[in-house]
Scaffold this active site. Structure first.
Site, PDB file in Angstrom:
ATOM      1  N   PHE A 123      -8.071   2.512   3.333  1.00 51.67           N
ATOM      2  CA  PHE A 123      -8.365   1.471   4.321  1.00 51.67           C
ATOM      3  C   PHE A 123      -8.100   1.922   5.747  1.00 51.67           C
ATOM      4  CE2 PHE A 123      -3.883   0.535   4.958  1.00 51.67           C
ATOM      5  CZ  PHE A 123      -3.331   1.017   3.778  1.00 51.67           C
ATOM      6  N   THR A 136       0.814  -1.232   0.000  1.00 49.99           N
ATOM      7  CA  THR A 136       0.000   0.000   0.000  1.00 49.99           C
ATOM      8  C   THR A 136       0.843   1.276   0.000  1.00 49.99           C
ATOM      9  OG1 THR A 136      -0.168  -0.227   2.404  1.00 49.99           O
ATOM     10  CG2 THR A 136      -1.987  -1.110   1.094  1.00 49.99           C
ATOM     11  N   ARG A 193      -7.340  -7.099   3.851  1.00 45.70           N
ATOM     12  CA  ARG A 193      -6.335  -6.978   2.808  1.00 45.70           C
ATOM     13  C   ARG A 193      -6.990  -7.442   1.515  1.00 45.70           C
ATOM     14  NH1 ARG A 193      -1.783  -3.874   4.632  1.00 45.70           N
ATOM     15  NH2 ARG A 193      -3.578  -2.570   4.343  1.00 45.70           N
ATOM     16  N   ASP A 199      12.554  -4.019  -0.994  1.00 48.01           N
ATOM     17  CA  ASP A 199      11.863  -3.700   0.245  1.00 48.01           C
ATOM     18  C   ASP A 199      12.255  -4.855   1.161  1.00 48.01           C
ATOM     19  OD1 ASP A 199      10.228  -3.546   2.424  1.00 48.01           O
ATOM     20  OD2 ASP A 199       8.453  -2.915   1.302  1.00 48.01           O
TER      21      ASP A 199
HETATM   22  N1  F0G Z   1       6.868  -2.377   3.237  1.00 46.67           N
HETATM   23  C1  F0G Z   1       6.230  -3.439   3.742  1.00 46.67           C
HETATM   24  C2  F0G Z   1       6.425  -4.770   3.124  1.00 46.67           C
HETATM   25  C3  F0G Z   1       5.381  -3.290   4.843  1.00 46.67           C
HETATM   26  O1  F0G Z   1       4.738  -4.346   5.330  1.00 46.67           O
HETATM   27  C4  F0G Z   1       5.206  -1.996   5.412  1.00 46.67           C
HETATM   28  C5  F0G Z   1       4.311  -1.798   6.523  1.00 46.67           C
HETATM   29  C6  F0G Z   1       5.896  -0.922   4.850  1.00 46.67           C
HETATM   30  C7  F0G Z   1       6.737  -1.163   3.766  1.00 46.67           C
HETATM   31  C8  F0G Z   1       5.758   0.466   5.374  1.00 46.67           C
HETATM   32  O2  F0G Z   1       6.456   0.612   6.536  1.00 46.67           O
HETATM   33  O3  F0G Z   1       4.653   1.101   8.206  1.00 46.67           O
HETATM   34  O4  F0G Z   1       7.063   1.462   8.739  1.00 46.67           O
HETATM   35  O5  F0G Z   1       5.893   2.976   7.158  1.00 46.67           O
HETATM   36  N2  F0G Z   1       3.435  -2.628   6.852  1.00 46.67           N
HETATM   37  C9  F0G Z   1       2.531  -2.531   7.980  1.00 46.67           C
HETATM   38  C10 F0G Z   1       1.635  -3.733   8.001  1.00 46.67           C
HETATM   39  C11 F0G Z   1       1.793  -1.250   8.074  1.00 46.67           C
HETATM   40  O6  F0G Z   1       0.757  -3.778   8.862  1.00 46.67           O
HETATM   41  O7  F0G Z   1       1.831  -4.647   7.198  1.00 46.67           O
HETATM   42  P1  F0G Z   1       5.977   1.589   7.720  1.00 46.67           P
END
Ligand code: F0G
Length: 461
Positions: A453, A128, A386, A218
């Site tokens: 969301f 997202t 999701r 990432d």
């Molecule tokens: N990349 C991935 C794969 C993530 O799961 C998330 C965050 C981010 C980047 C962004 O990082 O929240 O530190 O700014 N995922 C959380 C989740 C929000 O609930 O999966 P962030």
């Protein structure tokens, strides 16, 4: 006893506990209505077992807590910053570190620096915030993940893999000069916490480099990906997860990381790269949007706990084995009860197949959102939608994007809950599943334009 008959029991014992509230179904019915049927809008006081996210919800070790006290709060040149630099260099192998307040801070900087309007950014499924920043910078995200990733019940050991034919086709169609980088996610979150293989990552790197396209990871969940490579990919069974994480990063030019996951802290993140010139430009932006280049968005104590968390996650393989083992424990309990979920069981949580569980709801009646609310009312377990709500609208057409995956994620915080909490969670899912015909659809009463969301509100149809 043979080694494989030993359980993954936690490699730690509990020193401090945090009481949680027990609530009644009547209370929860009122709470979810007040929250507009959006689990992001519930108060945590009203939640019993909180599986909303594994982000920033880890329990720190005593050594990390001790690190908070010795964190160096100097505005410039903090000792803790240099501890963090050393940790990132040792574990991830990138020489240049740009600290940020969390993952999306790093995504913002990377996207703004590299993407020009009209560019294409391929990736293995979207996340997202990552896609938001790519589009915000004027780019077009192109999904190049293998088709199996979009099929919940198909067993594939590396559903996070990139489809090199799709990637080659994009390069042929738009030209490599329109592709500023490829965004490669380890242990793909939206696919259900599914890993990519080392062989696929290496082949991706080689293809991209043959065309002069940088590979940006990432690496938020690189540890969990490394564990799956160790378990599933030939030639890695005798390597430590520490060696495998380093090898993953060696097939890339840089990475954004949300430290709120693998890294075992409650806040923090970073961008790390090899190219000193890109790092220089990133630091120039960092001081405008996050903070000075030796703290980004973090306090000294945050950086100290983070440096320790990075070492701790790979010091032994026992940590990740227990972490993924707990997720598998919950997943296996649900599979035994015949609940449709994403398979194989992922690294950070269970992803219920809401489309299969609630076939009587059309996708624009938000089945995953409705199932999340029903689970909460049943037991106080909080998951997260999701599916179509998370996917948002196409910026060009304004229509919903209809993702193939319509899932409820129950993400497991690291080192927080016990096996008994997993049992209660499984019992609740089974209970809701048995009464699934009674779960009705939802409609928007408030729909934010971006990342809807998080704050959208709904009512029952
Ligand atoms: N990349 C991935 C794969 C993530 O799961 C998330 C965050 C981010 C980047 C962004 O990082 O929240 O530190 O700014 N995922 C959380 C989740 C929000 O609930 O999966 P962030």
């Amino acid at each position: 006893m043979e080694p494989h008959r030993r359980s993954w029991a936690e490699p730690y014992k509990i020193k401090v506990v945090e009481p949680i509230t027990m609530t009644t179904p009547e209370h929860r019915r009122q709470a979810i209505r007040a929250a507009g049927f959006n689990s992001f809008l519930l108060r945590s006081d009203d939640v019993y077992i909180d599986l909303l996210t594994d982000s920033g919800t880890s329990a720190m070790s005593d050594y990390q807590w001790a690190g908070l006290m010795v964190g160096d709060e100097a505005y410039a040149g903090s000792k803790s910053f240099y501890h963090l630099v050393e940790a990132v260099q040792e574990v991830y192998g990138y020489p240049e570190l740009i600290p940020t307040h969390q993952g999306r801070g790093a995504e913002h900087i990377l996207s703004q620096l590299l993407i020009s309007p009209g560019d294409y950014v391929p990736g293995n499924m979207y996340f997202t915030t990552t896609r938001f920043h790519q589009e915000f910078a004027g780019g077009v995200f192109v999904d190049v993940i293998i088709d199996e990733a979009h099929m919940p019940s198909v067993e594939h050991p590396f559903k996070g893999n990139i489809d090199l034919v799709k990637l080659q086709k994009l390069i042929d169609d738009v030209g490599a000069d329109k592709i500023p980088y490829i965004s490669v996610e380890t242990n793909v979150n939206m696919a259900g916490g599914q890993p990519m293989s080392m062989a696929n990552l290496k082949a991706t790197y080689e293809l991209c480099h043959a065309h002069g396209i940088p590979v940006m990871l990432d690496a938020t969940r690189a540890l969990e990906n490394a564990y799956f490579i160790q378990q599933r990919e030939g030639g890695y069974e005798n390597k430590s997860v520490k060696e495998i994480v380093l090898e993953i990063c060696s097939h890339s030019d840089g990475a954004t990381v949300s430290s709120k996951k693998d890294n075992l802290v409650n806040i923090g993140g970073f961008l790390a790269v090899r190219d000193p010139e890109l790092a220089r430009r990133a630091r120039a932006m960092l001081v405008q949007f996050e903070g000075l280049h030796t703290y980004g968005g973090m306090s000294g104590r945050d950086m100290e706990a983070l440096a320790r968390g990075i070492h701790e996650m790979v010091d032994t393989d026992d940590h990740v084995r227990a972490r993924v083992g707990q997720v598998e424990y919950l997943g296996n309990a649900l599979l035994k009860a015949g609940i449709p979920l994403v398979r194989p069981i992922g690294g950070h949580g269970i992803f219920l197949d809401a489309a299969a569980i609630l076939p009587h709801l059309a996708q624009d009646q938000f089945p995953a959102q409705a199932l999340t609310a029903a689970l909460y009312v049943d037991s106080g377990v909080r998951g997260m939608e999701r599916g179509i709500v998370s996917a948002g609208r196409d910026p060009k057409t304004g229509d919903h994007r209809y993702p193939k995956l319509e899932l409820v994620r129950m993400a497991i915080p690291r080192r927080v809950y016990t096996q008994a909490h997993m049992d209660v969670t499984a019992e609740s899912v089974v209970e809701v599943y048995e009464h699934r015909e009674s779960v009705g659809g939802l409609k928007f009463t408030y729909e934010p334009e971006e990342l809807r969301f998080f704050q959208a509100r709904f009512e029952e149809i």
